[in-house]
Structure formats: structure tokens, C-alpha cells
Design an enzyme around this catalytic site. Structure first.
Site, short mmCIF file in Angstrom:
data_model
loop_
_atom_site.label_atom_id
_atom_site.label_comp_id
_atom_site.label_asym_id
_atom_site.label_seq_id
_atom_site.Cartn_x
_atom_site.Cartn_y
_atom_site.Cartn_z
N GLU A 172 -0.78 -9.16 4.74
CA GLU A 172 -0.66 -8.89 6.06
C GLU A 172 -2.07 -9.23 7.36
O GLU A 172 -1.77 -8.99 8.54
CB GLU A 172 0.32 -7.70 6.74
CG GLU A 172 0.13 -6.92 7.09
CD GLU A 172 -0.80 -5.81 5.88
OE1 GLU A 172 -0.62 -5.86 4.71
OE2 GLU A 172 -0.75 -4.08 5.68
N HIS A 180 -3.64 -5.96 1.11
CA HIS A 180 -2.72 -5.73 2.71
C HIS A 180 -2.91 -7.72 3.08
O HIS A 180 -3.47 -7.99 2.75
CB HIS A 180 -3.65 -4.88 3.41
CG HIS A 180 -3.78 -3.73 3.32
ND1 HIS A 180 -2.73 -3.33 4.48
CD2 HIS A 180 -3.77 -3.13 2.36
CE1 HIS A 180 -2.13 -1.85 3.76
NE2 HIS A 180 -3.93 -1.27 2.44
N CYS A 190 0.26 -0.84 0.19
CA CYS A 190 -0.14 -0.61 -0.23
C CYS A 190 1.18 1.81 0.08
O CYS A 190 1.88 1.81 -1.28
CB CYS A 190 -1.01 -0.08 1.36
SG CYS A 190 -2.62 1.13 1.10
#
Lengths: 222, 85
Positions: A197, A195, A87
């Protein structure tokens, strides 16, 4: 030996803790780094996490790309160290020139925050070698400036060299050729707008499809 | 105090959703003659010395590498006497 993955925190970074959790779940060791640091503390790889570094002043990622630690990241990346920009981290990698292109305002001007399906198109990078080509992943998208653009001359070159790492199944932000993630020619630097994560724990996310990125780097022998 | 102005615009081929949204407002409020709007940035840089060619080169370097992103933007530099670069 356990892979040590540096996670850089800039003023305005949001996702450094999630990135550290994901690195640990993937089997590597997370090493916190600070934007003013002038060395990388001997890490094997670096993650530039998401957020709004320096308040997105000037352009998203522009000021972070000129910070002291980024000069070390650029040097190490040129020597082959794996770097993942997620990002805002992707925006930084484009601003440093480590990756081609730029990220601009989403086509409809909305901040988009929802899980999106992406398809892996390059599994030769340091961060995607765990996946099969064509793997479909459900990964949260969380951005206002995620519209990937390159000059019309360089787009065919990027495609011909296979630098596109992942594409959106349903392009949410107007990115050229549905590009969600790209790499450099060496395959050690990857920028991704969704994302991974945030998709590592079924209890609090959209699933665990993001773990493969962290398994990929934990399996890299250094 | 001398001033140097740097203007940064998105390249014509780059989509400008902000400009398009402003155009939409103009058109909806009856300004039918307005055909297009593009939004840019203006930087006013104050200088504590007379403007020299060397200084303009320095500002141009900053405009090209910091104030604009050459992938998506162009820049123009002005002084009080008019456009210089």
C-alpha cells in the site's frame, strides 16, 4: 458490482489510510471498520493494515488477534473470505493461527525502513492473481519484527504445499527461506511483511509495484 | 494475596537477537566466562483465593494460549512452593 474491502483500525494502527487509498486506486471500495465492531458490515474482503496495534504489548499482533472484530474475521476467513495482513496485520494472522509460523525480532535488531525487491512465487491467491509467477516487485519494508520463523518440521510442509507467496531477493531480516509473504492452503488469506500500500503512487513512493495486490482483489468476483 | 508466576522463554531453536546482543556486551566488558544469554518474560499473577488444581489448570490454559505463542515459545508455571507445571 464494486468489491467492498474492509480496512480495520486498531488502537495503534498506522497504515489504514494508505491502505484505503490503495484499495481505491485498485478500483475497489474501502470500508472503514473498528476493532470493537462485532460485524464486518457485509464486506467482500478485509485488510489488516500495518502499525503497532495495542502498542505491540505482549507480542506484536497478539492482543489484536483477540479483539472482537478478529473473531468475525477468523469466522469469515474460514468460509473463504479474502484477508490480507500487511506487516502488523501479518503478525496478527500468525497469532490467530490463520497462517502458520510467527514473526520475531529482525536478525540484527534494527528497525528496517527501505524499499526491497521481492519475487512473487505464488500467483494463485486472492491477492496475487494479477501477477505473473517470478514477477519482481520493489516494495517498502518497514518493520522491527519481520523475521519469519516456523518449526523445522513445518517448513518443508509449507514449501511442498507452495504456501510461500513472495521471497526477498536480499533477505533484510533473517526470515527463514527468505519468506516475505505466505498464504493458507485455500489461498484466501495472505500475510506480507513489506507494504504494497506504500507503493501505489510514483509521486510519493518507491514506484507503483504494489498496485497489483489491489487490482487482484478488485478483480475477484464475489 | 497468593501469587502464580508464569515464565515464558523462546524455544532453544529460535534465534534470540536480544539475548545475543546482551551476550556481546558482557563479553566486550571482560566477562569471558559467560557463554550464552537468552532473554524471556516473567508474569506475576495475583489471586484472590487459595490456589487450587482447578485454578492452576485455568492459569495453564492462559499461559499456553495467551501469554505464550506455542510456535516460538515455551512456558513454565511456579507457585511459592516451587515449580508446578
Amino acid at each position: 458490482m464494486t468489491t467492498r474491502v474492509g480496512i480495520i483500525t486498531f488502537p495503534g494502527t498506522l497504515d489504514d489510510r494508505d491502505a484505503a487509498t490503495a484499495v481505491a486506486l485498485g478500483g475497489a471500495q474501502a470500508v472503514p471498520l473498528w476493532h470493537k465492531d462485532t460485524n464486518l458490515n457485509g464486506v467482500d474482503a478485509v485488510i489488516l493494515p500495518g502499525g503497532f496495534s495495542y502498542g505491540d504489548y505482549l507480542r506484536a499482533g497478539a492482543l489484536a488477534s483477540m479483539s472482537p472484530i478478529m473473531q468475525q474475521v477468523i469466522k469469515a476467513a474460514d468460509q473463504g473470505m479474502p484477508v490480507l495482513g500487511i506487516c502488523n496485520g501479518f503478525q496478527m494472522l500468525c497469532e490467530t493461527g490463520l497462517l502458520p509460523g510467527a514473526l520475531t525480532r529482525n536478525k540484527d535488531l534494527h528497525f528496517i525502513c527501505r524499499p526491497e525487491l521481492i519475487t512473487i512465487t505464488n500467483n494463485k491467491t486472492a491477492w496475487t492473481n494479477f501477477f505473473q509467477p517470478g514477477a519482481e516487485l520493489l516494495i517498502p519494508v518497514k518493520n522491527g519484527e519481520g523475521c519469519y520463523q516456523v518449526s523445522p518440521e513445518s517448513l518443508p510442509e509449507i514449501e511442498a504445499k507452495g504456501l510461500v507467496v513472495a521471497r526477498y531477493n536480499n533477505n533484510p531480516n533473517g526470515s527463514m527461506n527468505d519468506i516475505a509473504a505466505i498464504t493458507n492452503e485455500a489461498g484466501n488469506v495472505v500475510g506480507i511483511m513489506p507494504h504494497p500500500e506504500h507503493a501505489v503512487d510514483g509521486l510519493v513512493g518507491a514506484g507503483v509495484d504494489g498496485l497489483g495486490f489491489f487490482w487482484s482483489i478488485a478483480g475477484v468476483t464475489v | 494475596m497468593e501469587k502464580i508466576i508464569v515464565e515464558v522463554m523462546l524455544k532453544p531453536e529460535i534465534l534470540d537477537p536480544q539475548g545475543r546482543a546482551i551476550l556481546g556486551i558482557f563479553n566486550r566488558s571482560g566477562h569471558a566466562a559467560i557463554e550464552n544469554v537468552r532473554q524471556g518474560k516473567r508474569f506475576e499473577i495475583s489471586i484472590n483465593q487459595p490456589i487450587t488444581d482447578e485454578l492452576l489448570d485455568e492459569i495453564e490454559e492462559l499461559a499456553a494460549t495467551v501469554l505464550s505463542n506455542p510456535v516460538i515459545e515455551t512456558y513454565a508455571i511456579y507457585t511459592d512452593e516451587g515449580e508446578t507445571a
